[in-house]
Design an enzyme around this catalytic site. Structure first.
Site, PDB file in Angstrom:
ATOM      1  N   ASN A   1       0.869  -1.177   0.000  1.00 21.06           N
ATOM      2  CA  ASN A   1       0.000   0.000   0.000  1.00 21.06           C
ATOM      3  C   ASN A   1       0.906   1.227   0.000  1.00 21.06           C
ATOM      4  OD1 ASN A   1      -1.761   2.084   0.552  1.00 21.06           O
ATOM      5  ND2 ASN A   1      -2.217   1.426   2.649  1.00 21.06           N
ATOM      6  N   TRP A   2       0.997   1.878  -1.150  1.00 20.64           N
ATOM      7  CA  TRP A   2       1.931   3.008  -1.260  1.00 20.64           C
ATOM      8  C   TRP A   2       1.407   4.283  -0.611  1.00 20.64           C
ATOM      9  CZ3 TRP A   2       4.114   2.825  -6.974  1.00 20.64           C
ATOM     10  CH2 TRP A   2       4.997   1.747  -7.076  1.00 20.64           C
ATOM     11  N   LYS A   3       0.139   4.299  -0.227  1.00 19.56           N
ATOM     12  CA  LYS A   3      -0.434   5.513   0.368  1.00 19.56           C
ATOM     13  C   LYS A   3      -0.187   6.708  -0.565  1.00 19.56           C
ATOM     14  CE  LYS A   3       0.021   3.293   4.761  1.00 19.56           C
ATOM     15  NZ  LYS A   3       0.111   3.376   6.205  1.00 19.56           N
TER      16      LYS A   3
ATOM     17  N   HIS B   1      -9.296   1.454   4.746  1.00 23.63           N
ATOM     18  CA  HIS B   1      -8.034   1.508   5.480  1.00 23.63           C
ATOM     19  C   HIS B   1      -8.231   2.403   6.699  1.00 23.63           C
ATOM     20  CE1 HIS B   1      -3.957   2.670   6.489  1.00 23.63           C
ATOM     21  NE2 HIS B   1      -3.597   1.531   5.930  1.00 23.63           N
TER      22      HIS B   1
ATOM     23  N   GLU C   1      -6.634   4.758   7.826  1.00 21.33           N
ATOM     24  CA  GLU C   1      -6.452   6.188   7.548  1.00 21.33           C
ATOM     25  C   GLU C   1      -7.694   6.784   6.902  1.00 21.33           C
ATOM     26  OE1 GLU C   1      -2.719   5.699   5.513  1.00 21.33           O
ATOM     27  OE2 GLU C   1      -1.805   5.140   7.422  1.00 21.33           O
TER      28      GLU C   1
ATOM     29  N   GLU D   1      -5.461  -4.838  10.610  1.00 24.31           N
ATOM     30  CA  GLU D   1      -4.410  -3.848  10.807  1.00 24.31           C
ATOM     31  C   GLU D   1      -4.657  -3.092  12.107  1.00 24.31           C
ATOM     32  OE1 GLU D   1      -2.342  -2.703   6.935  1.00 24.31           O
ATOM     33  OE2 GLU D   1      -4.087  -1.419   7.091  1.00 24.31           O
TER      34      GLU D   1
ATOM     35  N   GLY E   1       2.665   2.232  10.676  1.00 24.20           N
ATOM     36  CA  GLY E   1       3.625   3.327  10.520  1.00 24.20           C
ATOM     37  C   GLY E   1       4.345   3.701  11.801  1.00 24.20           C
TER      38      GLY E   1
ATOM     39  N   SER F   1       3.511  -2.168  10.196  1.00 22.95           N
ATOM     40  CA  SER F   1       4.964  -2.248  10.363  1.00 22.95           C
ATOM     41  C   SER F   1       5.544  -3.608   9.982  1.00 22.95           C
ATOM     42  CB  SER F   1       5.367  -1.849  11.787  1.00 22.95           C
ATOM     43  OG  SER F   1       4.989  -0.511  12.043  1.00 22.95           O
TER      44      SER F   1
ATOM     45  N   GLY G   1       2.868  -1.082   4.216  1.00 22.79           N
ATOM     46  CA  GLY G   1       2.970   0.322   3.831  1.00 22.79           C
ATOM     47  C   GLY G   1       4.413   0.692   3.535  1.00 22.79           C
ATOM     48  N   GLY G   2       5.081   1.255   4.529  1.00 24.00           N
ATOM     49  CA  GLY G   2       6.431   1.790   4.368  1.00 24.00           C
ATOM     50  C   GLY G   2       7.393   0.857   3.643  1.00 24.00           C
TER      51      GLY G   2
HETATM   52  P1  PGA Z   1       2.971   0.272   7.540  1.00 20.46           P
HETATM   53  O1  PGA Z   1       1.505   0.487   6.927  1.00 20.46           O
HETATM   54  O2  PGA Z   1       3.493  -1.035   6.964  1.00 20.46           O
HETATM   55  O3  PGA Z   1       3.781   1.461   7.058  1.00 20.46           O
HETATM   56  O4  PGA Z   1       2.838   0.202   9.011  1.00 20.46           O
HETATM   57  C1  PGA Z   1       0.616  -0.567   6.773  1.00 20.46           C
HETATM   58  C2  PGA Z   1      -0.690  -0.090   6.223  1.00 20.46           C
HETATM   59  O5  PGA Z   1      -1.130   0.993   6.620  1.00 20.46           O
HETATM   60  O6  PGA Z   1      -1.323  -0.762   5.384  1.00 20.46           O
END
Ligand code: PGA
Length: 249
Positions: A9-11, A95, A97, A167, A173, A213, A234-235
């Site tokens: 997930n590149w956000k 998600h 967010e 999640e 993050g 993470s 994500g990251g």
């Molecule tokens: P993260 O994000 O791996 O940077 O913690 C995961 C996500 O939000 O899908």
């Protein structure tokens, strides 16, 4: 046997040029990875480049959101019909967010999931508790509310096509990954809860990803848990080497 799914997930990261560079480096690194499905979810403007780059490879492309309906006067939104038209295959729904910053609720999850399926997209439906909910011992209550409100209203045929992502918000993050045991316990709870609505066979078949993470150095421990069917990353999905290491766990 559930085939693992590793999704990035590149956000709100990467331009089309950066997307191109990512795929040039990433594709050869995972070309022989047949043990899992691989999905990358870039921002909307990068989708055409990503889809073109992924053509003929073992990488599928997903969007990070959609709006229900085919088209309409809904400024700033993107429909499943549009995503289908560019041959996008997956879409992330709700998600944390989106829930946190844009107020997405369980009825939105139902509408968006149904819209995704209507247009042939595979939904990755996100659920998970916040830190204060875990600390006050409410994790299972929160997951139950999210499942009962966002997933249970689906028809069984729709449920059979979704992927669930657990999640925990406190792990996203933050560098604080859930331990494999914490994640597996939550996955077990989710599987039992969906079994009570959709039956044991459907619950055994649904893939439940862990997200929060996930990194090259902790993915193996998570994937060793029978309950964990993949990761939403994500990251660590932004760098080709790092996401390739996650994919290869
Ligand atoms: P993260 O994000 O791996 O940077 O913690 C995961 C996500 O939000 O899908």
């Amino acid at each position: 046997m559930r085939k693992p799914l590793m999704a990035g997930n590149w956000k709100m990261y990467k331009t089309p040029a950066e997307t191109h560079a990512f795929f040039e480096a990433f594709k050869p690194l995972v070309a022989d990875a047949a043990h899992c499905d691989i999905v990358i979810c870039p921002p909307f403007p990068d989708l055409p480049v990503a889809i073109k780059e992924a053509e003929g490879s073992n990488v599928a492309i997903g969007a990070q959101n959609l709006y229900w309906g085919r088209e309409g006067a809904v400024t700033g939104e993107v429909s499943g019909h549009m995503l289908q038209a560019i041959r996008c295959e997956y879409v992330i729904i709700a998600h944390s967010e989106r829930r946190q910053y844009f107020g997405e609720t369980e009825p939105d999850v139902v509408r968006k999931t149904q819209a995704a399926l209507e247009f042939g997209l595979r939904p990755i439906v996100c659920i998970g508790e916040r830190l204060e909910e875990r600390e006050s011992g409410r994790t299972e209550d929160v997951l139950a509310e999210q499942i009962d409100g966002g997933i249970a209203p689906l028809e069984p045929e729709a449920f059979a096509k979704i992927v669930i992502a657990y999640e925990p918000v406190w792990a996203i993050g933050t560098g604080k990954t859930a331990t494999p045991k914490i994640a597996a316990d939550a996955h077990g709870f989710i599987r039992r809860r969906v079994a009570s609505r959709f039956g044991d066979d459907a619950a055994k078949a649904v893939r439940i990803l862990y997200g929060g993470s996930v990194k090259p150095d902790n993915v193996k421990g998570l994937m060793d848990e029978e309950e964990i069917d993949g990761a939403l990353v994500g990251g660590a999905s932004l760098d080709p080497q790092s996401f390739a290491s996650v994919v290869k766990f």
